[in-house]
Design an enzyme around this catalytic site. Structure first.
Site, mmCIF file in Angstrom:
data_model
loop_
_atom_site.group_PDB
_atom_site.id
_atom_site.type_symbol
_atom_site.label_atom_id
_atom_site.label_comp_id
_atom_site.label_asym_id
_atom_site.label_seq_id
_atom_site.Cartn_x
_atom_site.Cartn_y
_atom_site.Cartn_z
ATOM 1 N N SER A 178 32.859 28.648 39.702
ATOM 2 C CA SER A 178 33.638 28.086 38.593
ATOM 3 C C SER A 178 34.631 27.102 39.176
ATOM 4 O O SER A 178 35.015 27.202 40.353
ATOM 5 C CB SER A 178 34.397 29.197 37.857
ATOM 6 O OG SER A 178 35.391 28.663 37.004
ATOM 7 N N SER A 196 22.665 35.595 27.423
ATOM 8 C CA SER A 196 23.383 34.575 26.662
ATOM 9 C C SER A 196 23.804 33.427 27.575
ATOM 10 O O SER A 196 23.646 33.491 28.796
ATOM 11 C CB SER A 196 24.624 35.171 25.985
ATOM 12 O OG SER A 196 25.548 35.633 26.960
ATOM 13 N N LYS A 208 35.271 34.054 42.170
ATOM 14 C CA LYS A 208 34.502 32.816 42.241
ATOM 15 C C LYS A 208 34.767 32.053 43.542
ATOM 16 O O LYS A 208 33.874 31.394 44.085
ATOM 17 C CB LYS A 208 34.813 31.933 41.032
ATOM 18 C CG LYS A 208 34.383 32.551 39.702
ATOM 19 C CD LYS A 208 32.894 32.849 39.661
ATOM 20 C CE LYS A 208 32.428 33.307 38.295
ATOM 21 N NZ LYS A 208 30.966 33.566 38.242
ATOM 22 N N ASP A 260 22.019 46.615 35.884
ATOM 23 C CA ASP A 260 23.453 46.555 36.143
ATOM 24 C C ASP A 260 23.621 45.980 37.548
ATOM 25 O O ASP A 260 23.343 46.659 38.542
ATOM 26 C CB ASP A 260 24.062 47.957 36.056
ATOM 27 C CG ASP A 260 25.556 47.982 36.370
ATOM 28 O OD1 ASP A 260 26.120 46.923 36.739
ATOM 29 O OD2 ASP A 260 26.160 49.064 36.259
ATOM 30 N N VAL A 261 24.057 44.743 37.634
ATOM 31 C CA VAL A 261 24.114 44.073 38.932
ATOM 32 C C VAL A 261 25.126 44.706 39.883
ATOM 33 O O VAL A 261 25.077 44.454 41.089
ATOM 34 C CB VAL A 261 24.418 42.566 38.784
ATOM 35 C CG1 VAL A 261 23.296 41.853 38.048
ATOM 36 C CG2 VAL A 261 25.763 42.335 38.098
ATOM 37 N N TYR A 292 39.414 36.535 38.427
ATOM 38 C CA TYR A 292 38.298 35.616 38.226
ATOM 39 C C TYR A 292 38.254 34.562 39.332
ATOM 40 O O TYR A 292 37.203 34.317 39.938
ATOM 41 C CB TYR A 292 38.438 34.946 36.859
ATOM 42 C CG TYR A 292 37.277 34.066 36.476
ATOM 43 C CD1 TYR A 292 36.024 34.616 36.190
ATOM 44 C CD2 TYR A 292 37.431 32.688 36.378
ATOM 45 C CE1 TYR A 292 34.955 33.804 35.828
ATOM 46 C CE2 TYR A 292 36.363 31.872 36.012
ATOM 47 C CZ TYR A 292 35.129 32.435 35.739
ATOM 48 O OH TYR A 292 34.081 31.632 35.382
ATOM 49 N N ASP A 342 19.765 41.816 32.607
ATOM 50 C CA ASP A 342 21.059 41.930 31.941
ATOM 51 C C ASP A 342 21.253 43.382 31.533
ATOM 52 O O ASP A 342 20.284 44.146 31.448
ATOM 53 C CB ASP A 342 21.110 41.021 30.705
ATOM 54 C CG ASP A 342 22.531 40.659 30.297
ATOM 55 O OD1 ASP A 342 22.940 39.507 30.559
ATOM 56 O OD2 ASP A 342 23.241 41.518 29.724
#
Length: 255
Positions: A148, A15, A165, A57-58, A161, A36
Site C-alpha cells: 500500500s 471482493s 505493508k 484462513d491465510v 496497517y 478466502d
C-alpha cells in the site's frame, strides 16, 4: 510467462482487487483458484467465471497448506500467486481511550504480513520442484504481493496497517533474490485509493474528498486497473524484485 493454461492462486478473492484479478485471469484462460474465508462468496464467483474455490484462513499454516493441496489436485501446482488478502482497521497507537490493545495490532500483522508470508512459503515450496516453463530462461512462476502507499506515507491511525505493508515491501527484494535460483519472480503492487468495498462503503462526500486528493486522474482507482497491472507483471519477465505504486501520484498526508 504465458497466463493461459497455468494454475493461479488468488487470496482475498471474495471482493475488490482479489475478485477483479480472479475474473481477469480466468478470462485469459488461467486455471484460477479463489481463496478466502468467505466461502459462500468465492463459491458464487467461481461458479460464475468457471474457476475453483477453497475456503482458506491465510493466518493458519495448516489451512493454507490444505487449501493449496486442494487447489493443486484440481488445477495443478500453481504457477501464479496473487496475495490480496488484507484488513485495514484504523486506530492510533495511543488514542483517547488509551494505548491500542496489542491483540488488535497483532491481528493486522497476522492477516496482512503473516498471511502473505504463509501463502508465499507454501506456493514456492511446491513450485520449486516443478519443471521450468521454458528451456532458455528457466522461469517457473510469479508471486505478486499487495502492499500500500501507506507503507511509505502512513497516516495517523494506520500504525498496524503501515507496519504490515512496509514489511511486505521489505520482503519483496529478499524473496526475489532467494527464489531467483528457482526461477520464481516476486513483485509487489502498492495501491493508493482503490474503489474496494471498504472505500465504497463510506459516505459519498467522503469518497469524493478522498478522490480529490489524487493529483491525476482525480478519482478512485478501479480494481480492474489493479488486475491489469497483475497481467502486465505476469507477462513482463524482466519485472522482478520491485514495488510498483498504483496511485495516480498521490502522496498521503498525515491525516
Amino acid at each position: 510467462m504465458q497466463i493461459q493454461g497455468h494454475a493461479a492462486l488468488i487470496t482475498g478473492a471474495a471482493s475488490g482487487m482479489g475478485e477483479a484479478t480472479a475474473r481477469l485471469l480466468a478470462s485469459l484462460g488461467a486455471k484460477v483458484c479463489l481463496l478466502d474465508i468467505d466461502e459462500k462468496k468465492i463459491q458464487s464467483i467461481a461458479k460464475e467465471i468457471g474457476a475453483y474455490a477453497v475456503r482458506c484462513d491465510v493466518t493458519d499454516a495448516l489451512s493454507m497448506e490444505l487449501a493449496s493441496a486442494d487447489a493443486a489436485s484440481n488445477n495443478g501446482v500453481a504457477r501464479i500467486l496473487v496475495n490480496c488478502a488484507g484488513i485495514a482497521p484504523a486506530k492510533r497507537i495511543v488514542g483517547h481511550d488509551g494505548p491500542m490493545p496489542l491483540d488488535e495490532f497483532k491481528r493486522v500483522i497476522d492477516v496482512n504480513l503473516i498471511g502473505t508470508f504463509n501463502a508465499i512459503r507454501v506456493m514456492a515450496g511446491d513450485l520449486r520442484n516443478e519443471a521450468p516453463l521454458d528451456d532458455d530462461v528457466g522461469e517457473r512462476g510469479v508471486i505478486i504481493n499487495v502492499a500500500s502507499v501507506s507503507a511509505f506515507e502512513g497516516q495517523i491511525g494506520q500504525a498496524a496497517y503501515s507496519a504490515s505493508k512496509g514489511a511486505i515491501v521489505a520482503l519483496t527484494i529478499q524473496a526475489a533474490r532467494e527464489f531467483a535460483s528457482a526461477g520464481i519472480r516476486v513483485m509487489t503492487i502498492a495501491p493508493g485509493l482503490i474503489a474496494t468495498p471498504m472505500l465504497l462503503g463510506m459516505p459519498e462526500n467522503v469518497q469524493q474528498s478522498l478522490a480529490d486528493q489524487v493529483p491525476f486522474p482525480k478519482r478512485l482507482g478501479k480494481p480492474s486497473e489493479f488486475a491489469a497491472l497483475v497481467k502486465h507483471i505476469l507477462e513482463n519477465q524482466l519485472l522482478n524484485g520491485e514495488v510498483i505504486r498504483l496511485d495516480g501520484a498521490i502522496r498521503m498526508q498525515p491525516r
